[in-house]
Scaffold this motif. Structure first.
Motif, PDB file in Angstrom:
ATOM      1  N   ARG A  78       0.836  -1.201   0.000  1.00 42.04           N
ATOM      2  CA  ARG A  78       0.000   0.000   0.000  1.00 42.04           C
ATOM      3  C   ARG A  78       0.876   1.259   0.000  1.00 42.04           C
ATOM      4  O   ARG A  78       0.654   2.198  -0.749  1.00 42.04           O
ATOM      5  CB  ARG A  78      -0.935  -0.011   1.212  1.00 42.04           C
ATOM      6  CG  ARG A  78      -1.924   1.136   1.259  1.00 42.04           C
ATOM      7  CD  ARG A  78      -2.930   0.975   2.384  1.00 42.04           C
ATOM      8  NE  ARG A  78      -3.666  -0.278   2.308  1.00 42.04           N
ATOM      9  CZ  ARG A  78      -4.671  -0.508   1.462  1.00 42.04           C
ATOM     10  NH1 ARG A  78      -5.047   0.425   0.624  1.00 42.04           N
ATOM     11  NH2 ARG A  78      -5.284  -1.681   1.460  1.00 42.04           N
ATOM     12  N   ARG A  79       1.919   1.262   0.877  1.00 45.37           N
ATOM     13  CA  ARG A  79       2.825   2.414   0.952  1.00 45.37           C
ATOM     14  C   ARG A  79       3.558   2.615  -0.376  1.00 45.37           C
ATOM     15  O   ARG A  79       3.679   3.742  -0.870  1.00 45.37           O
ATOM     16  CB  ARG A  79       3.817   2.208   2.094  1.00 45.37           C
ATOM     17  CG  ARG A  79       4.589   3.460   2.455  1.00 45.37           C
ATOM     18  CD  ARG A  79       5.447   3.308   3.704  1.00 45.37           C
ATOM     19  NE  ARG A  79       6.648   2.547   3.379  1.00 45.37           N
ATOM     20  CZ  ARG A  79       6.986   1.397   3.953  1.00 45.37           C
ATOM     21  NH1 ARG A  79       6.247   0.876   4.904  1.00 45.37           N
ATOM     22  NH2 ARG A  79       8.074   0.762   3.591  1.00 45.37           N
ATOM     23  N   LEU A  80       4.021   1.535  -0.986  1.00 47.40           N
ATOM     24  CA  LEU A  80       4.716   1.611  -2.269  1.00 47.40           C
ATOM     25  C   LEU A  80       3.793   2.122  -3.368  1.00 47.40           C
ATOM     26  O   LEU A  80       4.174   2.995  -4.158  1.00 47.40           O
ATOM     27  CB  LEU A  80       5.281   0.235  -2.650  1.00 47.40           C
ATOM     28  CG  LEU A  80       6.020   0.148  -3.982  1.00 47.40           C
ATOM     29  CD1 LEU A  80       7.243   1.058  -3.987  1.00 47.40           C
ATOM     30  CD2 LEU A  80       6.422  -1.289  -4.266  1.00 47.40           C
ATOM     31  N   ALA A  81       2.569   1.612  -3.416  1.00 51.81           N
ATOM     32  CA  ALA A  81       1.611   2.041  -4.441  1.00 51.81           C
ATOM     33  C   ALA A  81       1.294   3.529  -4.289  1.00 51.81           C
ATOM     34  O   ALA A  81       1.245   4.269  -5.290  1.00 51.81           O
ATOM     35  CB  ALA A  81       0.333   1.218  -4.346  1.00 51.81           C
ATOM     36  N   LYS A  82       1.086   3.991  -3.059  1.00 51.16           N
ATOM     37  CA  LYS A  82       0.810   5.417  -2.835  1.00 51.16           C
ATOM     38  C   LYS A  82       1.981   6.277  -3.276  1.00 51.16           C
ATOM     39  O   LYS A  82       1.807   7.330  -3.874  1.00 51.16           O
ATOM     40  CB  LYS A  82       0.482   5.666  -1.358  1.00 51.16           C
ATOM     41  CG  LYS A  82      -0.907   5.218  -0.966  1.00 51.16           C
ATOM     42  CD  LYS A  82      -1.192   5.532   0.490  1.00 51.16           C
ATOM     43  CE  LYS A  82      -2.606   5.100   0.855  1.00 51.16           C
ATOM     44  NZ  LYS A  82      -2.925   5.418   2.248  1.00 51.16           N
ATOM     45  N   HIS A  83       3.193   5.821  -2.982  1.00 54.39           N
ATOM     46  CA  HIS A  83       4.374   6.579  -3.388  1.00 54.39           C
ATOM     47  C   HIS A  83       4.475   6.666  -4.911  1.00 54.39           C
ATOM     48  O   HIS A  83       4.710   7.746  -5.461  1.00 54.39           O
ATOM     49  CB  HIS A  83       5.643   5.933  -2.815  1.00 54.39           C
ATOM     50  CG  HIS A  83       6.898   6.534  -3.354  1.00 54.39           C
ATOM     51  ND1 HIS A  83       7.328   7.799  -3.017  1.00 54.39           N
ATOM     52  CD2 HIS A  83       7.807   6.055  -4.235  1.00 54.39           C
ATOM     53  CE1 HIS A  83       8.442   8.067  -3.655  1.00 54.39           C
ATOM     54  NE2 HIS A  83       8.772   7.017  -4.407  1.00 54.39           N
ATOM     55  N   LEU A  84       4.303   5.533  -5.584  1.00 59.60           N
ATOM     56  CA  LEU A  84       4.397   5.539  -7.050  1.00 59.60           C
ATOM     57  C   LEU A  84       3.327   6.420  -7.674  1.00 59.60           C
ATOM     58  O   LEU A  84       3.603   7.181  -8.606  1.00 59.60           O
ATOM     59  CB  LEU A  84       4.295   4.109  -7.593  1.00 59.60           C
ATOM     60  CG  LEU A  84       5.521   3.235  -7.362  1.00 59.60           C
ATOM     61  CD1 LEU A  84       5.244   1.806  -7.779  1.00 59.60           C
ATOM     62  CD2 LEU A  84       6.716   3.784  -8.107  1.00 59.60           C
ATOM     63  N   ILE A  85       2.124   6.350  -7.158  1.00 58.67           N
ATOM     64  CA  ILE A  85       1.038   7.176  -7.693  1.00 58.67           C
ATOM     65  C   ILE A  85       1.313   8.650  -7.434  1.00 58.67           C
ATOM     66  O   ILE A  85       1.059   9.498  -8.298  1.00 58.67           O
ATOM     67  CB  ILE A  85      -0.321   6.731  -7.102  1.00 58.67           C
ATOM     68  CG1 ILE A  85      -0.671   5.352  -7.664  1.00 58.67           C
ATOM     69  CG2 ILE A  85      -1.414   7.738  -7.414  1.00 58.67           C
ATOM     70  CD1 ILE A  85      -1.827   4.674  -6.969  1.00 58.67           C
ATOM     71  N   SER A  86       1.888   8.973  -6.275  1.00 65.21           N
ATOM     72  CA  SER A  86       2.177  10.379  -5.958  1.00 65.21           C
ATOM     73  C   SER A  86       3.209  10.973  -6.911  1.00 65.21           C
ATOM     74  O   SER A  86       3.229  12.180  -7.134  1.00 65.21           O
ATOM     75  CB  SER A  86       2.660  10.514  -4.516  1.00 65.21           C
ATOM     76  OG  SER A  86       3.968  10.003  -4.390  1.00 65.21           O
TER      77      SER A  86
ATOM     78  N   LYS B 211       5.970  18.224  -7.359  1.00 68.53           N
ATOM     79  CA  LYS B 211       6.820  17.136  -6.883  1.00 68.53           C
ATOM     80  C   LYS B 211       7.835  17.686  -5.898  1.00 68.53           C
ATOM     81  O   LYS B 211       8.483  18.696  -6.165  1.00 68.53           O
ATOM     82  CB  LYS B 211       7.528  16.466  -8.060  1.00 68.53           C
ATOM     83  CG  LYS B 211       6.570  15.806  -9.020  1.00 68.53           C
ATOM     84  CD  LYS B 211       7.301  15.221 -10.206  1.00 68.53           C
ATOM     85  CE  LYS B 211       6.291  14.631 -11.177  1.00 68.53           C
ATOM     86  NZ  LYS B 211       6.904  14.219 -12.412  1.00 68.53           N
ATOM     87  N   GLU B 212       7.980  17.018  -4.759  1.00 73.96           N
ATOM     88  CA  GLU B 212       8.941  17.441  -3.749  1.00 73.96           C
ATOM     89  C   GLU B 212      10.309  16.862  -4.069  1.00 73.96           C
ATOM     90  O   GLU B 212      10.416  15.735  -4.518  1.00 73.96           O
ATOM     91  CB  GLU B 212       8.511  16.944  -2.372  1.00 73.96           C
ATOM     92  CG  GLU B 212       7.279  17.611  -1.837  1.00 73.96           C
ATOM     93  CD  GLU B 212       6.945  17.126  -0.436  1.00 73.96           C
ATOM     94  OE1 GLU B 212       7.869  16.682   0.273  1.00 73.96           O
ATOM     95  OE2 GLU B 212       5.774  17.184  -0.079  1.00 73.96           O
TER      96      GLU B 212
END
Length: 165
Positions: free
Chosen positions: A74-82, A89-90
């Motif tokens: 879930r954390r990886l998917a959110k990061h990739l989507i962000s 982009k930060e």
């Protein structure tokens, strides 16, 4: 590949002309495991399906295992989507500007020439001997046991670490 990694040269034959060129470079390679899933009950050689003679020429071998975990996924998917979100982009925290890194590496190459201390020398010898013991204990022919190449790799890594500090 053997020639490049062992002798740091590459031979080229074209139109009856044979030429040998210096090939002093680093090699970064990646491989997927046989069957697309790493089997922890098998050796690295069996999972990657590369000859031990080639595998032993790499200074470092890292395994990146994909262990399914809902929280991690879930954390990886959110990061990739962000990364593709419309919002700004930060910049990653703690990054070093490329010009500063380039200057640092140039300075280190020209001015820093570490020598192995007696204590470090003994630690390297002990580590090498222990690595050799692991290969003997397993008694398997497909296990990549330590060779003098790995000792040279340890020396290069120790030197690189000293240059970084």
């Amino acid at each position: 590949l053997h020639e490049v990694m062992e002798q740091q040269t590459v031979s080229i034959a074209k139109a009856g002309i044979v030429c040998t060129l210096n090939a002093r470079t680093s090699i970064l390679a990646s491989a997927n495991p046989v069957g697309s899933r790493y089997d922890t009950s098998k050796s690295v050689v069996a999972n990657i399906n590369l000859l031990p003679t080639i595998l032993s020429r790499f200074d470092l071998i890292y395994l990146i295992l994909d262990n399914p975990s809902e929280a991690h996924d879930r954390r990886l998917a959110k990061h990739l989507i962000s990364m593709y979100a419309k919002e700004g982009k930060e910049k990653a925290k703690g990054t070093i500007p490329i010009d500063v890194l380039t200057d640092y590496i140039t300075y280190a190459r020209m001015n820093i020439h570490p020598k192995i201390s007696e204590e470090a020398s003994e630690a390297l010898v002990t580590t090498y001997v222990n690595m050799r013991k692991v290969g003997r204990k397993n008694g398997q022919s497909n296990v990549v046991t330590a060779t003098t190449r790995q000792l040279e790799s340890l020396i290069r890594l120790a030197e690189a670490l000293a240059k970084m500090r």
